[in-house]
Design an enzyme around this catalytic site. Structure first.
Site, short mmCIF file in Angstrom:
data_model
loop_
_atom_site.label_atom_id
_atom_site.label_comp_id
_atom_site.label_asym_id
_atom_site.label_seq_id
_atom_site.Cartn_x
_atom_site.Cartn_y
_atom_site.Cartn_z
N TYR A 197 16.06 30.14 8.11
CA TYR A 197 15.21 30.87 8.48
C TYR A 197 14.77 30.96 9.89
O TYR A 197 14.95 29.78 10.80
CB TYR A 197 13.78 30.11 7.85
CG TYR A 197 13.52 30.48 6.36
CD1 TYR A 197 13.25 31.72 5.91
CD2 TYR A 197 13.33 29.20 5.63
CE1 TYR A 197 12.87 31.79 4.66
CE2 TYR A 197 12.99 29.54 4.09
CZ TYR A 197 12.98 30.69 3.70
OH TYR A 197 12.78 30.88 2.17
N MET B 159 12.24 24.53 2.32
CA MET B 159 11.46 23.66 1.34
C MET B 159 12.60 22.77 0.31
O MET B 159 12.24 21.74 0.10
CB MET B 159 10.44 24.54 0.33
CG MET B 159 9.66 23.65 -0.51
SD MET B 159 8.66 24.77 -1.64
CE MET B 159 7.56 25.52 -0.59
N ARG C 189 -10.73 -0.09 14.94
CA ARG C 189 -10.97 0.60 13.94
C ARG C 189 -11.46 0.07 12.67
O ARG C 189 -12.73 0.59 12.38
CB ARG C 189 -9.29 0.87 13.30
CG ARG C 189 -8.86 1.93 12.36
CD ARG C 189 -7.49 1.89 11.76
NE ARG C 189 -7.04 0.75 11.59
CZ ARG C 189 -5.64 0.36 11.14
NH1 ARG C 189 -4.87 1.54 10.77
NH2 ARG C 189 -5.29 -0.61 10.49
N LYS D 31 0.97 -1.08 0.13
CA LYS D 31 -0.06 -0.09 -0.08
C LYS D 31 0.79 1.21 -0.04
O LYS D 31 1.98 1.06 0.04
CB LYS D 31 -0.93 -0.12 1.18
CG LYS D 31 -0.32 0.25 2.55
CD LYS D 31 -1.12 -0.33 3.87
CE LYS D 31 -0.31 -0.32 4.96
NZ LYS D 31 -1.04 -1.06 6.14
#
Ligand SMILES: *Cc1c(COP(=O)(O)O)cnc(C)c1O
Length: 349
Positions: free
Chosen positions: A245, A293, A125, A33
């Protein structure tokens, strides 16, 4: 393309052989998956060829997988409407029933189907309750178009070997399914730690990709994905200079900084902390400042390195992805499935 994810075919083979050694008489449903946990299904042929079934979550994944193999596909999330049932039949999927609302859809089938029934043993679940399961068996077992292949359940805490939920789920499962002809319970962690849970089919996921099922490092597994990116700039900063940053890291001595062409836009975790190791020319070098990024910055003061040299972000013997997961407060599963489409995937031996 700058960042590279190389996918080792021999590591895949090795990890599957570890799984089979742990459970030699069991059939294997290899879980592919989320595009093979982010490794790309088209690079998974050693696994595809050597498994009895292939597990995916949903129809779109089954469609992609069916283009490359005729092996039986197990649709773990099942179908929620008749149209999906038709697609699943066309793709020749075995379909998991995990909720009572799927029963009318399945029992109205006009074509033969193979199903698995999932029962809830404590994870709460997916899965039928005991009553729903008994009702389901009665409803489906005499339908000549429906063949019940296996009854399954899923552990909530298998990675925590001594968690009491494991035994209670197993007891519950055995009690409910003693009449079932085929049963399946074990994910990776249970395959390695709990032989009593193996039954007829095991369902390995994370261990196939060479990642510990216990969040630690399992040295008998080999990492399948190695993520790397080139150094694109090198500069020296002086005492008091900050990097990146938010100026979250400041040099307390003259420091050589390498800037590497990978960032959270490629799936390197933005939450990786100052000090997260990056492997450059066989030396572990600490991340400095925030992940951006497209770029990260690394202190290479104790390493010889040049522009164009490759930095390994994870997937080496000296730098496992489990370590990066710890430094960024997440799990390897999330890092692997988050590798971005900008990364160049290549197959290696
Ligand atoms: C994802 C999944 C697995 C594999 O789990 P791992 O912890 O990766 O081994 C097994 N069974 C089911 C139903 C799953 O959804």
């Amino acid at each position: 393309m700058r960042a590279i994810a190389s996918i080792s075919q021999s590591a895949l083979k090795h990890n599957l052989s570890v799984v089979k050694k742990n459970s030699p008489n069991t059939k294997v449903v290899s879980i592919l998956k989320a595009n093979a946990y982010g490794h790309h299904i088209d690079l998974m042929s050693p696994i595809i060829e050597q498994s009895d079934l292939l597990g995916v979550s949903e129809i779109l994944e089954a469609e992609k997988l069916r283009k490359i193999t005729n092996k039986p596909i197990l649709l773990l999330s099942g179908v929620i409407e008749d149209q999906e049932l038709q697609q699943a039949i066309q793709l020749n999927c075995q379909i998991v029933i995990h909720d009572k609302t799927q029963l009318p859809i399945i029992s109205n089938t006009k074509q033969p189907i193979n199903i698995w029934i999932k029962i809830n043993t404590g994870m709460n679940r997916l899965g039928l309750s005991a009553n729903e399961y008994n009702f389901c068996i009665k409803l489906l077992e005499n339908n000549p178009l429906i063949s019940i292949q296996c009854v399954m359940s899923h552990f909530a805490c298998a990675d925590d070997i001594n968690h009491p939920t494991n035994q209670s789920q197993l007891d519950h499962f055995k009690k409910l399914t003693h009449n079932a002809s085929k049963r399946s319970m074990a994910n990776s962690a249970a395959i390695l730690s709990n032989p009593a849970s193996h039954f007829d089919y095991i369902r390995p996921g994370i261990v196939l990709y060479g990642v510990s099922a216990f969040g630690s490092t399992d040295h008998h597994l080999r990492p399948v994905m190695q993520l790397s990116a080139p150094i694109i700039s090198i500069k020296t900063v002086k005492v008091g200079d900050s990097v990146g940053y938010g100026a979250t890291w400041t040099a307390n001595q003259a420091t050589t900084i390498a800037t590497i062409g990978i960032g959270y836009g490629d799936g390197y975790p933005r939450h990786a902390k100052n000090g997260t190791p990056v492997l450059i020319n066989n030396n572990l070098c600490p991340l400095v400042g925030r992940v951006s990024m497209d770029l990260i910055c690394v202190n290479i003061s104790n390493t010889q390195a040049h522009i164009g040299d490759s930095a390994i972000l994870w997937g080496a013997q000296q730098l496992r992805i489990e370590t990066i997961a710890k430094h960024s407060d997440t799990i390897a599963y999330q890092l692997l499935t988050g590798v971005g489409s900008r990364v160049n995937f290549i197959s290696t031996t």
